[in-house]
Design a protein around this motif. Sequence first.
Motif, PDB file in Angstrom:
ATOM      1  N   HIS A  50       9.315  -8.503   1.019  1.00 19.72           N
ATOM      2  CA  HIS A  50       8.969  -7.557   0.358  1.00 19.72           C
ATOM      3  C   HIS A  50      10.407  -6.635   0.465  1.00 19.72           C
ATOM      4  O   HIS A  50      10.831  -6.195  -0.783  1.00 19.72           O
ATOM      5  N   GLU A 107      12.331  -0.002  -6.495  1.00 17.24           N
ATOM      6  CA  GLU A 107      11.075  -0.324  -7.357  1.00 17.24           C
ATOM      7  C   GLU A 107      11.219  -0.982  -8.685  1.00 17.24           C
ATOM      8  O   GLU A 107      12.036   0.169  -9.406  1.00 17.24           O
ATOM      9  N   ILE A 148       0.094 -12.897   2.624  1.00 20.62           N
ATOM     10  CA  ILE A 148       0.580 -11.552   3.040  1.00 20.62           C
ATOM     11  C   ILE A 148       0.219 -10.835   4.352  1.00 20.62           C
ATOM     12  O   ILE A 148       0.652 -10.202   4.773  1.00 20.62           O
ATOM     13  N   ARG A 183      13.022  -7.927  -1.610  1.00 23.77           N
ATOM     14  CA  ARG A 183      13.085  -7.530  -3.013  1.00 23.77           C
ATOM     15  C   ARG A 183      13.575  -6.207  -3.502  1.00 23.77           C
ATOM     16  O   ARG A 183      14.199  -5.972  -4.513  1.00 23.77           O
ATOM     17  N   SER A 184      13.233  -5.405  -2.291  1.00 23.55           N
ATOM     18  CA  SER A 184      13.272  -3.987  -2.718  1.00 23.55           C
ATOM     19  C   SER A 184      14.816  -3.605  -2.611  1.00 23.55           C
ATOM     20  O   SER A 184      15.251  -2.845  -3.261  1.00 23.55           O
ATOM     21  N   VAL A 196       1.760  -1.804  -2.764  1.00 22.65           N
ATOM     22  CA  VAL A 196       3.027  -2.771  -2.564  1.00 22.65           C
ATOM     23  C   VAL A 196       3.674  -2.836  -3.807  1.00 22.65           C
ATOM     24  O   VAL A 196       5.002  -2.840  -3.774  1.00 22.65           O
ATOM     25  N   GLN A 253       5.352  -7.488  -8.980  1.00 23.22           N
ATOM     26  CA  GLN A 253       4.533  -7.804  -7.720  1.00 23.22           C
ATOM     27  C   GLN A 253       5.073  -8.762  -6.850  1.00 23.22           C
ATOM     28  O   GLN A 253       6.521  -8.775  -6.649  1.00 23.22           O
ATOM     29  N   ASN A 254       4.419  -9.860  -6.782  1.00 17.59           N
ATOM     30  CA  ASN A 254       4.966 -11.115  -5.921  1.00 17.59           C
ATOM     31  C   ASN A 254       5.969 -11.800  -6.739  1.00 17.59           C
ATOM     32  O   ASN A 254       7.235 -11.982  -6.369  1.00 17.59           O
TER      33      ASN A 254
END
Length: 239
Positions: free
Chosen positions: A205, A222, A196, A208-209, A17, A153-154
């Motif tokens: 996700h 990332e 998740i 964010r990316s 992830v 991460q999160n």
Amino acid sequence: MQLDILVFAAHPDDAEVGCGGTILKQVALGNKVGIVDLTRGELGTRGSAEIRAQEAMEAKRIMGLVVRENLGMRDCFFSIDESHTMQIIKTIRKYRPRIVLTNAPHDRHPDHGRACELVTNAAFISGLPQIKTELDEEPQLAWRPELVLQYIQNTYIKPDILVDITHFWVKKIACIQAYKSQFYHPDSTEPAVTYISSPDFFLIHEGRSREFGKYINAPFAEGFTCQRFLGVDNLQHLR
């Protein structure tokens, strides 16, 4: 066996992830990459340690890793102490990577920040020759990685560096989906729904990316943080 990049992860699936796209990209560039999971993720709400071990091996296959191993630390209860630090030092000296990637410095799961501190500290101490370690009864030489980066991460953390993973986005998702017990899968028989395992997790996700990607004019990226200044040889290589 010497690796170019060694990735540490508090739990199986953290690396996929947090930096799965970067791993795939570096493997495609010819780098030897390995993952070392600190725990088996045995306290996860869904699945089991045995299932996650199988899923981790499938993710290893998809990513083309040279090696993947698990240190068997206690999920949620490993500590930043001499014993655990020595485990990390032995692993770093075993694989002698130029670059180490590890968990975020703080995050939703407390294991992530603790793993970051443990690995980051051990990466420095590993370079001290007065710290004696052995592998298979043979003395290990001191080794300090040139660079330690923490993958985001999160929790949102402002990145120090962004990596374009656009061409590896689809394959990264396949790596995450290898963990059928943990993430959303239409055929899952797991009784519990977690943060998740919701279908929305992949949308979050992806968002964010895409957000990270827009800053370097890429569809997907990332982010990583670093505790030291980063250098570049050629300004033309910056984006």
